[in-house]
Design an enzyme around this catalytic site. Sequence first.
Site, PDB file in Angstrom:
ATOM      1  CB  SER A   1      -0.929   0.007   1.219  1.00 29.18           C
ATOM      2  OG  SER A   1      -0.181  -0.124   2.424  1.00 29.18           O
TER       3      SER A   1
ATOM      4  N   GLY B   1      -1.938  -4.323   1.245  1.00 33.48           N
ATOM      5  CA  GLY B   1      -2.021  -5.523   2.061  1.00 33.48           C
ATOM      6  C   GLY B   1      -1.057  -6.617   1.662  1.00 33.48           C
TER       7      GLY B   1
ATOM      8  CG  ASN C   1       1.145  -5.152   4.615  1.00 34.51           C
ATOM      9  OD1 ASN C   1       0.542  -4.426   5.397  1.00 34.51           O
ATOM     10  ND2 ASN C   1       1.171  -4.908   3.318  1.00 34.51           N
TER      11      ASN C   1
ATOM     12  CG  ASP D   1      -3.524   4.779   8.404  1.00 34.45           C
ATOM     13  OD1 ASP D   1      -2.587   5.603   8.450  1.00 34.45           O
ATOM     14  OD2 ASP D   1      -3.752   4.103   7.376  1.00 34.45           O
TER      15      ASP D   1
ATOM     16  CG  HIS E   1      -1.250   3.679   4.725  1.00 33.45           C
ATOM     17  ND1 HIS E   1      -2.060   3.057   5.660  1.00 33.45           N
ATOM     18  CD2 HIS E   1      -0.768   2.692   3.922  1.00 33.45           C
ATOM     19  CE1 HIS E   1      -2.081   1.751   5.427  1.00 33.45           C
ATOM     20  NE2 HIS E   1      -1.296   1.506   4.388  1.00 33.45           N
TER      21      HIS E   1
END
Length: 231
Positions: A54, A91, A119, A200, A203
């Site tokens: 991502s 992801g 991840n 979040d 990112h």
Amino acid sequence: MGRAWMVRHDGRRAALAFLIVSLLMTLVTPLHAQDPVQGAGQARPLTLVALGDSLTAGYGLPAAAAFPVQLEAALRARGHAVTIANAGVSGDTATGGLDRVDWSVPDGTDGVILELGANDMLRGTDPAVTEKALGGIIARLKARGIPVMLAGMRAAPNLGPDYGRRFDALYPRLAERDGLVLYPFFLDGVAGDRSLTLPDGLHPTKDGVARIVAGILPSVETFLARLRKGA
């Protein structure tokens, strides 16, 4: 008499048209000479693929703000004839990247910027698994004659010092083993700065991506120089 006048008149119009075209050509030519990409020794354009998760895909951002787009623009502004395809999948893990590398990186690609592993770290995956998968991606691309630049990641502090040491060490080890250009930490200058991350906290925002691009740019230029040398 009338016919002679018409001939002279048409001749004057043709001469005037020629002068106008000549003037336009003298005005347009300097503009092309100032194009940084055109002035880069007329080098063949290089095609790169950014293979990642991502962070590469541009999660939560407009397509034009994603890392590959901003990086391409920055490189072209510095005179590099290059295009960068976005092969980021939100992801994705290193193992997922290994599963799709053959179709995510088309034939004719000059080089790959490999950004995977974040991840894996967030899931607490054994670093040995991540290292094996990244090594597999590098090996497959090497077999196809496609050089790789490695963008590293660092473990979050909450995963503990032992995990952190093992995870953080895998990127420099892979780079040394395969002689790769390494940018040690993809989120350098962005991680932990809430003004450069989405709500979040993970990112990057558009400005966060710009900060990543500014940091990684010298390493990418070193990579491009290797590609040019090997071409």
